[in-house]
Motif scaffolding. Structure first.
Motif, PDB file in Angstrom:
ATOM      1  N   TYR A 167       0.843  -1.195   0.000  1.00  0.00           N
ATOM      2  CA  TYR A 167       0.000   0.000   0.000  1.00  0.00           C
ATOM      3  C   TYR A 167       0.879   1.246   0.000  1.00  0.00           C
ATOM      4  CZ  TYR A 167      -3.276   3.571   1.609  1.00  0.00           C
ATOM      5  OH  TYR A 167      -4.021   4.719   1.721  1.00  0.00           O
ATOM      6  N   ALA A 168       0.532   2.214  -0.851  1.00  0.00           N
ATOM      7  CA  ALA A 168       1.376   3.389  -1.048  1.00  0.00           C
ATOM      8  C   ALA A 168       1.168   4.480  -0.003  1.00  0.00           C
ATOM      9  CB  ALA A 168       1.118   3.976  -2.440  1.00  0.00           C
ATOM     10  N   ILE A 201      -0.990  16.671  -1.635  1.00  0.00           N
ATOM     11  CA  ILE A 201      -2.172  16.801  -2.493  1.00  0.00           C
ATOM     12  C   ILE A 201      -1.747  16.793  -3.954  1.00  0.00           C
ATOM     13  CG2 ILE A 201      -4.055  18.316  -3.244  1.00  0.00           C
ATOM     14  CD1 ILE A 201      -4.175  19.472  -0.480  1.00  0.00           C
ATOM     15  N   GLN A 202      -2.445  16.044  -4.763  1.00  0.00           N
ATOM     16  CA  GLN A 202      -2.374  16.218  -6.212  1.00  0.00           C
ATOM     17  C   GLN A 202      -3.767  15.995  -6.781  1.00  0.00           C
ATOM     18  OE1 GLN A 202      -0.667  13.375  -9.033  1.00  0.00           O
ATOM     19  NE2 GLN A 202       0.535  15.031  -9.899  1.00  0.00           N
ATOM     20  N   ARG A 228      -5.144  11.680  -2.091  1.00  0.00           N
ATOM     21  CA  ARG A 228      -5.181  12.143  -0.708  1.00  0.00           C
ATOM     22  C   ARG A 228      -4.512  11.115   0.207  1.00  0.00           C
ATOM     23  NH1 ARG A 228     -11.133  13.402   1.059  1.00  0.00           N
ATOM     24  NH2 ARG A 228     -10.043  14.805   2.516  1.00  0.00           N
ATOM     25  N   PRO A 229      -3.742  11.569   1.198  1.00  0.00           N
ATOM     26  CA  PRO A 229      -3.143  10.629   2.147  1.00  0.00           C
ATOM     27  C   PRO A 229      -4.214   9.869   2.919  1.00  0.00           C
ATOM     28  CG  PRO A 229      -2.151  12.816   2.353  1.00  0.00           C
ATOM     29  CD  PRO A 229      -3.352  12.968   1.473  1.00  0.00           C
ATOM     30  N   ALA A 230      -3.919   8.612   3.215  1.00  0.00           N
ATOM     31  CA  ALA A 230      -4.809   7.786   4.041  1.00  0.00           C
ATOM     32  C   ALA A 230      -3.972   6.667   4.638  1.00  0.00           C
ATOM     33  CB  ALA A 230      -5.955   7.215   3.216  1.00  0.00           C
ATOM     34  N   SER A 231      -4.041   6.490   5.923  1.00  0.00           N
ATOM     35  CA  SER A 231      -3.280   5.424   6.565  1.00  0.00           C
ATOM     36  C   SER A 231      -3.893   4.071   6.225  1.00  0.00           C
ATOM     37  CB  SER A 231      -3.267   5.612   8.081  1.00  0.00           C
ATOM     38  OG  SER A 231      -4.564   5.389   8.621  1.00  0.00           O
ATOM     39  N   ALA A 369       6.728   9.300  -4.595  1.00  0.00           N
ATOM     40  CA  ALA A 369       7.529   9.862  -3.509  1.00  0.00           C
ATOM     41  C   ALA A 369       7.783  11.354  -3.721  1.00  0.00           C
ATOM     42  CB  ALA A 369       8.847   9.111  -3.397  1.00  0.00           C
ATOM     43  N   SER A 370       7.995  11.759  -4.980  1.00  0.00           N
ATOM     44  CA  SER A 370       8.270  13.171  -5.264  1.00  0.00           C
ATOM     45  C   SER A 370       7.062  14.054  -4.973  1.00  0.00           C
ATOM     46  CB  SER A 370       8.698  13.342  -6.722  1.00  0.00           C
ATOM     47  OG  SER A 370       7.600  13.161  -7.610  1.00  0.00           O
ATOM     48  N   LEU A 371       5.863  13.479  -5.031  1.00  0.00           N
ATOM     49  CA  LEU A 371       4.639  14.243  -4.768  1.00  0.00           C
ATOM     50  C   LEU A 371       4.315  14.324  -3.277  1.00  0.00           C
ATOM     51  CD1 LEU A 371       2.484  12.759  -7.665  1.00  0.00           C
ATOM     52  CD2 LEU A 371       3.473  15.045  -7.580  1.00  0.00           C
ATOM     53  N   ARG A 372       5.016  13.529  -2.483  1.00  0.00           N
ATOM     54  CA  ARG A 372       4.853  13.531  -1.019  1.00  0.00           C
ATOM     55  C   ARG A 372       3.383  13.328  -0.630  1.00  0.00           C
ATOM     56  NH1 ARG A 372       8.031  18.850   0.811  1.00  0.00           N
ATOM     57  NH2 ARG A 372       7.345  19.581  -1.246  1.00  0.00           N
TER      58      ARG A 372
END
Length: 375
Positions: A167-168, A201-202, A228-231, A369-372
């Motif tokens: 999972y990313a 965010i992208q 969107r980030p999600a654990s 990774a570059s998009l953090r």
């Protein structure tokens, strides 16, 4: 050329379809088993055509599909207030996944493409392999092709110690909007790829063909997504429908709870350019795609071979997943057509496809990774 074989394919999306069509033309006894009983043609939007995909489409006799393309002529970057911070020439074309699937599917009989048949595992045999169904029945084959995507059950047989997806750390929230409902603030950019990026965010939007391949202005669709980030812990909640049904890798369209939709809209209004935030206010509810990847060590074991996302799963940032799947199908058919034995063909296929598949996954990780984006 390898003698005519009894080939069974697990998974009926692009990789499985293309492989079945090409191998059927070589005189092979092919049959696809697709777990879903529903029409798959509603699951895709716009495809970016890479060289391998165009080559494969031509080989299966579907070149007319790739000619029905929506063209973009520039790339626009927005800031959080909706201002244009960059506007530069950048050509691209996208055609309809739905139309490609339906056109390819029509080239196989219902006996060759069996839906609602759930394969739970594959087993090695001395002179082949067997697919095992949920009802306990088995079917022997000279060769089994795993084209069953992100949730592959075939992959575990090919590499038993290394088969799980990674999972990313983020998910894509997506909306497919009829062109007539495009926000006014995007009307001057309808022929552009429009993007907004910020740490964590992208968001990207672009025009794609209509569901039946329509490319005329006013009849197309706007494909929009927000990474969107999600654990990993949050995924259980994100992939649970309003009525409590749990999915493993995504949440399908129309199944999100009203509470979560409203939370999503509030977040969009606070974080995104107003043109994109307005899309989230439409009647079209988002669906969610978890972002996973899988870096393979092998693609072949015995008489079993992996194609497409079952073999190597890259994050969507590289935009080459469908091209890779189509290229895998062509490479396997070519290897079986040129080799004298199944083993020789499968070794040639793996030599041809493994390194490039590994590169694609690693490159998609670098972009992510570059998009953090990971939480």
């Amino acid at each position: 050329m390898v003698r005519p074989l009894r080939i069974r394919i697990v998974g009926g999306s692009i990789a499985g379809l293309f492989a079945a069509i090409l191998l059927d033309r070589q005189g092979m006894d092919v049959r696809i088993y697709e777990r879903s009983g529903a029409d798959l043609s509603g699951r895709g939007a716009g495809l970016t055509g890479g060289r391998e995909l165009f080559d494969a489409i031509h080989k299966i006799g579907c070149s007319n599909v790739s000619r029905l393309s929506v063209l973009s002529d520039r790339q626009v970057m927005l800031d959080q207030q909706g201002g244009v911070v960059a506007d530069q020439p950048a050509s691209g074309s996208r055609f309809s996944w739905d139309l490609l699937y339906r056109t390819a599917r029509a080239k196989l009989s219902d006996n060759q493409y069996v839906q609602g048949r759930h394969v739970v595992r594959v087993e090695h045999l001395e002179d082949g392999a067997a697919v095992v169904f949920k009802d306990g029945e088995q079917e022997r084959a000279d060769l089994v092709i795993g084209a069953d995507g992100v949730a592959s059950v075939v992959r575990q047989l090919v590499d038993p110690d290394h088969f799980a997806n990674d999972y990313a750390g983020y998910a894509a929230w997506r909306i497919l909007l009829p062109e007539q409902q495009l926000p006014q603030g995007l009307s001057s950019m309808r022929n552009a790829l429009v993007a907004f990026s910020w740490p964590g965010i992208q968001s990207i939007g672009y025009m794609v063909p209509g569901g039946a391949g329509e490319i005329e202005p006013g009849r197309r669709r706007y494909s929009w997504g927000w990474y969107r980030p999600a654990s990993a812990r949050e995924l259980t909640s994100l992939f649970t429908t309003a009525d409590g049904h749990r999915f493993e890798y995504s949440l399908p369209p129309g199944s999100m709870s009203e509470e979560r939709v409203e939370e999503f809209r509030r977040d969009a209004a606070a974080l995104l350019p107003p043109q994109f935030a307005e899309i989230t206010q439409s009647e079209h509810r988002p669906w969610i795609q978890g972002i996973f990847d899988y870096l393979p060590r092998r693609l072949v074991a015995g008489r079993v071979v992996l194609l497409g996302d079952a073999g190597a799963l890259a994050r969507p940032h590289v935009g080459m997943g469908t091209s890779k799947a189509a290229g895998d199908a062509v490479a396997l058919a070519t290897a079986l057509g040129a080799a004298g034995t199944i083993g020789e063909a499968l070794r040639a296929f793996e030599r041809d496809r493994l390194a490039s598949a590994q590169w694609l996954v690693m490159r998609s990780r670098e972009i992510g990774a570059s998009l953090r984006l990971a939480g």
